[in-house]
Design an enzyme around this catalytic site. Structure first.
Site, PDB file in Angstrom:
ATOM      1  N   TYR A  51      24.551   4.849   4.182  1.00 44.34           N
ATOM      2  CA  TYR A  51      25.385   3.866   3.488  1.00 44.34           C
ATOM      3  C   TYR A  51      25.067   2.475   3.998  1.00 44.34           C
ATOM      4  O   TYR A  51      24.956   2.284   5.210  1.00 44.34           O
ATOM      5  CB  TYR A  51      26.875   4.148   3.701  1.00 44.34           C
TER       6      TYR A  51
ATOM      7  N   GLU B 113      26.394  -0.767   2.295  1.00 46.45           N
ATOM      8  CA  GLU B 113      26.985  -1.787   1.401  1.00 46.45           C
ATOM      9  C   GLU B 113      26.780  -3.167   1.994  1.00 46.45           C
ATOM     10  O   GLU B 113      26.935  -3.366   3.207  1.00 46.45           O
ATOM     11  CB  GLU B 113      28.483  -1.516   1.224  1.00 46.45           C
TER      12      GLU B 113
ATOM     13  N   ASP C  59      13.905 -10.164 -19.629  1.00 50.46           N
ATOM     14  CA  ASP C  59      13.917  -8.776 -19.176  1.00 50.46           C
ATOM     15  C   ASP C  59      12.487  -8.273 -19.383  1.00 50.46           C
ATOM     16  O   ASP C  59      12.093  -7.912 -20.484  1.00 50.46           O
ATOM     17  CB  ASP C  59      14.919  -7.988 -20.027  1.00 50.46           C
TER      18      ASP C  59
ATOM     19  N   THR D 262      12.771  -3.257 -14.681  1.00 49.00           N
ATOM     20  CA  THR D 262      12.827  -1.944 -14.046  1.00 49.00           C
ATOM     21  C   THR D 262      11.616  -1.879 -13.116  1.00 49.00           C
ATOM     22  O   THR D 262      10.699  -2.692 -13.221  1.00 49.00           O
ATOM     23  CB  THR D 262      12.719  -0.803 -15.077  1.00 49.00           C
TER      24      THR D 262
ATOM     25  N   LYS E  78       8.205   1.409 -14.819  1.00 54.20           N
ATOM     26  CA  LYS E  78       7.348   1.462 -16.008  1.00 54.20           C
ATOM     27  C   LYS E  78       5.938   1.027 -15.599  1.00 54.20           C
ATOM     28  O   LYS E  78       5.327   1.709 -14.779  1.00 54.20           O
ATOM     29  CB  LYS E  78       7.963   0.609 -17.119  1.00 54.20           C
TER      30      LYS E  78
ATOM     31  N   ARG F  25      12.289   4.969  -9.993  1.00 52.63           N
ATOM     32  CA  ARG F  25      13.245   4.599 -11.035  1.00 52.63           C
ATOM     33  C   ARG F  25      14.249   3.602 -10.463  1.00 52.63           C
ATOM     34  O   ARG F  25      14.935   3.910  -9.489  1.00 52.63           O
ATOM     35  CB  ARG F  25      13.966   5.876 -11.467  1.00 52.63           C
TER      36      ARG F  25
END
Ligand code: PLP
Length: 413
Positions: free
Chosen positions: A46, A48, A192, A218, A221, A227
């Site tokens: 974790y 954060e 984008d 992203t 691609k 991903r």
């Protein structure tokens, strides 16, 4: 005890990835290193917050991974600020909207029918539900972006934000011109570049930097990473975007994926990546030539980038849905896609979208892609003929037998 049933499914998917010709324009095959990091112990952590500003102890090593990812990304694209935490491209876009807009604000994005993405204002998507999206699109004759119409819309609508970029557009996008028009009319300009990020990184598509205020992408691609999503921007937007990602949209970042993103950016910085991006485009041209020779109509007349939209309805009288199934049956994976001014519903569609990034990673060259074009033609023109299907399967196997992916992977123990 090992969950045999599940691992067998994953093994079948690995076999499919080995045996099929993968033409989905938004997919790729990551390196063994990226795969290893995506499945690493960092998934347990974790973290954060941001490097050196975390809400949890024990973050010193994951900080190193995130800092590497940020620094590399800034170097690749020459940008002032980067956030590598968005879990996906959609979440990157939602964080930007959350940072810059109020509900009901006007936004201008590319029409989904003409190649835009769901998060660019689809009525069923949070973007279309939360903000007042308007659309620009392509010219009916050329099927290329209509910059005159775009200019008129920016001047008339006066949006707070303009979104450029697409999921199914095969030509170069003039980011400089679009940014100038947006800025002259008081709008912020966001790009984008999810589909073309790898081409931009390798200078195989004009860069949205320095014209855009914010750029999202992203990583899975053409960039060929795990991903996920990323956001880059001018420094002045850094603070609001950071807090829109966390705590605005997300909780704990996926540190294993962030490490895998850092590895992806390392690969992108190597000279081999430039060669890869050049091959993606050459292969797309070879596929274009082959399909044209076979008499297919390509939307916008062809391609400048990594993808092609094929109008299968006018070329051989079948829907995109049917073409997708016929190709699936001969181990060629593609997706049905609406074409501009499509008269079919999106679920049926008149086109298919074909991309070269994944098979270029596997080592396919221009001759291989010419053969792919011929196999596609043979199958789609002969529809349900069984002996043609068998011939296509044989020819696909000859191509895929040339390459072995993930040699040492085996999920069945
Ligand atoms: N933006 C564009 C242009 C895309 O093509 C996509 C995915 O196809 C996305 C955003 C969304 O990415 P994700 O599927 O990671 O949410």
């Amino acid at each position: 005890m090992r969950d045999q049933k599940l691992f067998e499914s994953v093994q079948r998917e690995l076999n499919r990835q080995r045996e099929n010709i993968e033409l989905i324009a938004s997919e790729n095959f990551v390196s063994d290193e990226i795969m290893e990091l995506a499945g690493s112990v960092l998934t347990n952590k974790y973290a954060e917050g941001y490097p050196h500003r975390r809400y949890y102890g024990g973050c010193e090593f994951v900080d190193e991974a995130e800092e590497l990812a940020i620094e590399r990304l800034k170097e690749i694209f020459g940008c002032e600020y980067a956030n590598v935490q968005p879990h996906s491209g959609s979440q990157a876009n939602s964080a930007v909207y959350f940072a810059l807009l109020e509900p009901g604000d006007k936004v201008l994005g590319m029409s989904l029918n003409d190649g835009g993405h769901l998060t660019h204002g689809h009525p069923l998507n949070f973007s279309g539900k939360t903000y007042e999206f308007h659309a620009y699109g392509v010219n009916r004759e050329t099927e290329c972006l209509d910059y005159n119409e775009y200019k008129k819309k920016v001047e008339m609508i006066k949006p707070k934000l303009v979104v450029a970029g697409a999921s199914a557009y095969s030509r170069i996008i003039d980011f400089k011109l679009m940014a100038e028009i947006a800025h002259q009319n008081g709008a912020l300009f966001m790009v984008d570049m999810a589909h073309i990020a790898g081409l931009v990184a390798a200078n195989e598509h004009p860069s949205p930097f320095p014209y855009a205020d914010i750029v999202t992408s992203t990583t899975h691609k053409t960039l060929r990473g795990p991903r996920g999503g990323i956001i880059m921007a001018k420094e002045e937007f850094g603070k609001v975007i950071d807090s829109a990602v966390f705590p605005g949209m997300q909780g704990g970042p996926l540190m294993h994926i962030i490490a895998a993103k850092a590895a992806c950016f390392y690969e992108v910085m190597q000279p081999e990546f430039k060669e890869y991006a050049v091959k993606i485009r050459k292969n797309a041209k070879a596929l274009e030539e082959s399909l044209k020779e076979e008499g297919f109509r390509l939307v916008a007349g062809g391609t400048d980038n990594h993808l092609l939209l094929v109008d299968v309805k006018s070329s051989c009288g079948i829907s995109g849905k049917k073409a997708q199934r016929l190709l699936d049956e001969i181990h060629i994976t593609a997706n049905k896609n609406a074409i501009p001014f499509d008269t079919e519903k999106p679920f049926k569609a008149s086109g298919i979208r074909l991309g070269t990034p994944a098979m270029t990673t596997k080592g396919f060259n221009e001759d291989d892609f010419r053969e792919v074009g011929k196999i596609i033609s043979l199958r789609l023109k002969n529809k349900e003929t069984e002996d043609i299907k068998q011939e296509c399967l044989k020819r696909v196997k000859i191509l895929t037998n040339k390459v072995v992916m993930y040699k040492d992977l085996n999920y069945i123990k």
